[in-house]
Design an enzyme around this catalytic site. Sequence first.
Site, PDB file in Angstrom:
ATOM      1  N   ARG A   1       0.823  -0.954   0.144  1.00 21.07           N
ATOM      2  CA  ARG A   1       0.016  -0.146   0.069  1.00 21.07           C
ATOM      3  C   ARG A   1       0.463   1.238  -0.160  1.00 21.07           C
ATOM      4  O   ARG A   1       1.561   1.443   0.770  1.00 21.07           O
ATOM      5  CB  ARG A   1      -0.944  -0.114   1.292  1.00 21.07           C
ATOM      6  CG  ARG A   1      -2.380  -0.655   0.710  1.00 21.07           C
ATOM      7  CD  ARG A   1      -2.904  -0.468   0.335  1.00 21.07           C
ATOM      8  NE  ARG A   1      -4.060  -0.629  -0.564  1.00 21.07           N
ATOM      9  CZ  ARG A   1      -4.022  -2.291  -1.102  1.00 21.07           C
ATOM     10  NH1 ARG A   1      -3.159  -2.225  -1.909  1.00 21.07           N
ATOM     11  NH2 ARG A   1      -5.584  -2.460  -1.094  1.00 21.07           N
TER      12      ARG A   1
ATOM     13  N   GLU B   1      -2.711   8.186  -5.658  1.00 21.98           N
ATOM     14  CA  GLU B   1      -2.852   6.451  -6.738  1.00 21.98           C
ATOM     15  C   GLU B   1      -4.530   7.711  -6.974  1.00 21.98           C
ATOM     16  O   GLU B   1      -5.100   7.758  -6.049  1.00 21.98           O
ATOM     17  CB  GLU B   1      -3.139   5.565  -6.240  1.00 21.98           C
ATOM     18  CG  GLU B   1      -1.718   5.297  -6.245  1.00 21.98           C
ATOM     19  CD  GLU B   1      -1.788   3.357  -5.876  1.00 21.98           C
ATOM     20  OE1 GLU B   1      -3.182   2.891  -6.129  1.00 21.98           O
ATOM     21  OE2 GLU B   1      -1.291   2.753  -5.116  1.00 21.98           O
TER      22      GLU B   1
ATOM     23  N   HIS C   1       0.431  -0.380  -9.847  1.00 21.80           N
ATOM     24  CA  HIS C   1      -0.723  -1.076  -9.402  1.00 21.80           C
ATOM     25  C   HIS C   1      -1.429  -2.329  -9.808  1.00 21.80           C
ATOM     26  O   HIS C   1      -2.282  -2.195  -9.618  1.00 21.80           O
ATOM     27  CB  HIS C   1      -2.026  -0.902  -8.699  1.00 21.80           C
ATOM     28  CG  HIS C   1      -2.557  -0.759  -7.052  1.00 21.80           C
ATOM     29  ND1 HIS C   1      -3.246   0.152  -6.444  1.00 21.80           N
ATOM     30  CD2 HIS C   1      -2.697  -2.020  -6.949  1.00 21.80           C
ATOM     31  CE1 HIS C   1      -3.855  -0.851  -5.524  1.00 21.80           C
ATOM     32  NE2 HIS C   1      -3.311  -1.911  -5.900  1.00 21.80           N
TER      33      HIS C   1
HETATM   34  O1  3PG Z   1      -5.107  -5.194  -1.953  1.00 20.86           O
HETATM   35  C1  3PG Z   1      -5.851  -5.761  -3.417  1.00 20.86           C
HETATM   36  O2  3PG Z   1      -6.017  -6.507  -3.695  1.00 20.86           O
HETATM   37  C2  3PG Z   1      -4.203  -5.511  -4.430  1.00 20.86           C
HETATM   38  O3  3PG Z   1      -4.194  -4.293  -4.055  1.00 20.86           O
HETATM   39  C3  3PG Z   1      -4.998  -5.346  -6.131  1.00 20.86           C
HETATM   40  O4  3PG Z   1      -5.457  -4.192  -6.458  1.00 20.86           O
HETATM   41  P1  3PG Z   1      -6.565  -4.614  -7.437  1.00 20.86           P
HETATM   42  O5  3PG Z   1      -7.615  -4.644  -7.785  1.00 20.86           O
HETATM   43  O6  3PG Z   1      -7.249  -2.722  -7.727  1.00 20.86           O
HETATM   44  O7  3PG Z   1      -5.520  -4.799  -8.347  1.00 20.86           O
END
Ligand code: 3PG
Length: 317
Positions: A243, A272, A290
């Site tokens: 994160r 973000e 991400h």
């Molecule tokens: O917490 C999560 O599962 C990851 O950070 C993935 O995030 P995303 O589904 O936006 O790719």
Amino acid sequence: MIKILANDGIDPIGKQLLEEAGFFVDTNNIPQDELPVKLQEYDAITVRSATKVRKALIDACPNLKVIGRGGVGMDNIDVEYAREKGLSVYNTPASSSLSVAELVFASLFGSVRFLADSNRKMPVEGGTKFNDLKKAYAKGIELRGKTLGIVGFGRIGKEVAKIAIGVGMEVLAYDLFPFNPELDIVLGGGTTVKVSVKTSTLDEIIKTADFITLHTPFIDKALFGAEELAQTKKGVGLVNISRGGLIDELALVDALNSGQVAFAALDVFDNEPTPRQEILTHPKISLTPHIGAATNEAQERIGVELANLIIDHFKKA
Ligand SMILES: O=C(O)[C@H](O)COP(=O)(O)O
């Protein structure tokens, strides 16, 4: 008919399962500011990390019964509030661990051989300054034999450790909660090998690891601020596919500039979806937007798990 809005999308197999169970699934992405009105006609919403499901949205949609998070982190959802209001909130914590762990190693292998910066510079300078670039990237590092500190030893941390052991790294593992340091590695062909990591403190990891990878949620402050970065082994490499906010970005830029930190590989950011320029343009940072869980396999597992959770929910209701 039960109506589900998969606002950040859902894998086709998950969608098919929901439709076969008799639900209507809408995969159109409704902009955040239109959700308070448009979500009112749905019984459930599924999201990834983009769509925010905050108190005001929950209050605006009294028909909403289920919030499904296709993924792990639920920091984009007011989970407690939703549950107080009688909604059920589900996530899929196990489905993406392997994909995230593989991205940690993609980032680590890439960073120790300067792949990100080389890919930035080769199209511009590769034709005229090939040998200068060859020199600039001449001091690569092997991972074998190096120490990897894993901060956060949950499902993802454990998958990271298994790959690290396979690569021949020493693993130091730290978690806030007690954990079993033994792991089963399933090799190709189905043979299982028992291995063990060294249980460590955060302090030991900070001071002794060659590379540190973070696998904790963001709680309220950076785990790695200026003070912690100053205590790391000189030339440490940092990976954050967890994160944004876990590493203080401005302190990181200073530590990269001074050489205290040799490189950082970041998949998550403070702001973000608009990370700060100092981070986006730094030659010692490997960047991904991400995408830790963004593999076909993880998204299929996530879609199926989420669909089954939602189907079970409405069957019981
Ligand atoms: O917490 C999560 O599962 C990851 O950070 C993935 O995030 P995303 O589904 O936006 O790719």
